[in-house]
Design a protein around this motif. Structure first.
Motif, PDB file in Angstrom:
ATOM      1  N   PRO A  75       4.762   5.895  -0.468  1.00 21.24           N
ATOM      2  CA  PRO A  75       5.187   4.609  -1.025  1.00 21.24           C
ATOM      3  C   PRO A  75       4.605   3.454  -0.219  1.00 21.24           C
ATOM      4  O   PRO A  75       4.400   3.569   0.983  1.00 21.24           O
ATOM      5  CB  PRO A  75       6.712   4.628  -0.894  1.00 21.24           C
ATOM      6  CG  PRO A  75       7.082   6.007  -0.501  1.00 21.24           C
ATOM      7  CD  PRO A  75       5.866   6.679   0.041  1.00 21.24           C
ATOM      8  N   LYS A  76       4.325   2.377  -0.904  1.00 19.75           N
ATOM      9  CA  LYS A  76       3.801   1.181  -0.259  1.00 19.75           C
ATOM     10  C   LYS A  76       4.893   0.124  -0.249  1.00 19.75           C
ATOM     11  O   LYS A  76       5.515  -0.144  -1.273  1.00 19.75           O
ATOM     12  CB  LYS A  76       2.589   0.661  -1.035  1.00 19.75           C
ATOM     13  CG  LYS A  76       1.850  -0.453  -0.323  1.00 19.75           C
ATOM     14  CD  LYS A  76       0.816  -1.106  -1.234  1.00 19.75           C
ATOM     15  CE  LYS A  76      -0.468  -0.359  -1.270  1.00 19.75           C
ATOM     16  NZ  LYS A  76      -1.528  -1.120  -1.979  1.00 19.75           N
ATOM     17  N   ARG A  77       5.104  -0.464   0.897  1.00 20.87           N
ATOM     18  CA  ARG A  77       6.114  -1.506   1.027  1.00 20.87           C
ATOM     19  C   ARG A  77       5.628  -2.777   0.329  1.00 20.87           C
ATOM     20  O   ARG A  77       4.472  -3.157   0.492  1.00 20.87           O
ATOM     21  CB  ARG A  77       6.315  -1.804   2.501  1.00 20.87           C
ATOM     22  CG  ARG A  77       7.700  -2.147   2.852  1.00 20.87           C
ATOM     23  CD  ARG A  77       7.871  -2.355   4.321  1.00 20.87           C
ATOM     24  NE  ARG A  77       9.031  -1.563   4.702  1.00 20.87           N
ATOM     25  CZ  ARG A  77       9.389  -1.360   5.931  1.00 20.87           C
ATOM     26  NH1 ARG A  77       8.694  -1.834   6.909  1.00 20.87           N
ATOM     27  NH2 ARG A  77      10.460  -0.655   6.188  1.00 20.87           N
TER      28      ARG A  77
END
Length: 153
Positions: A56-58
């Motif tokens: 996941p990318k913040r």
């Protein structure tokens, strides 16, 4: 029963928070549905790929209304230039920026926000080789590198 105005205010606050939670749950459900569709499409184009293996990318941090685009990076670099090789704490840069903006450095919340933004900016500059970090944790200090980064390479 307790004070009616206190109970009324607490009921209102509870209704507000539970409404916010419901809204967030709706958004989460929509995002989960979008993710299922995206994973199915990925599997069509790359059957060997496991979508769950994609980290996941913040989301990016909210932009600060205190600084124009690029202003904080310029302020950080200018502070390090003015230090003439001496090390500088991120907090020093943040406090100077607050004073320049006419803000009270004793405002803990704003000061903490400014320090975090300065640290993020300096860390990004470190990745580019523009600044050096000396030490770790709360004792970390920053300076310009002795040899400027070669951006032509």
């Amino acid at each position: 029963m307790g004070e009616p105005h206190v109970v009324s205010a607490l009921r209102e606050k509870r209704a507000e928070i539970s409404g916010a939670i419901l809204e967030l749950e709706k958004r989460m459900a929509q995002h989960r549905a979008d993710l299922v569709h995206l994973d199915a499409t990925l599997r069509l184009f790359a059957p060997e790929l496991e979508p769950e293996s994609i980290a996941p990318k913040r989301p990016p941090a909210a932009r600060s209304h205190y600084f124009a685009t690029g202003e904080l990076a310029r302020r950080c670099l200018e502070a390090l230039r003015m230090a003439e090789g001496r090390v500088v704490a991120a907090e020093q840069i943040a406090v100077a920026a607050m004073r320049d903006k006419g803000l009270d450095p004793e405002d803990r919340k704003t000061r903490s926000d400014f320090i975090q933004r300065v640290l993020n900016t300096l860390t990004a500059q470190k990745g580019k080789g523009t600044v050096e970090k000396i030490g770790n944790g709360l004792g970390a200090r920053w300076r310009l590198p002795a040899e400027p980064a070669d951006h032509a390479a």
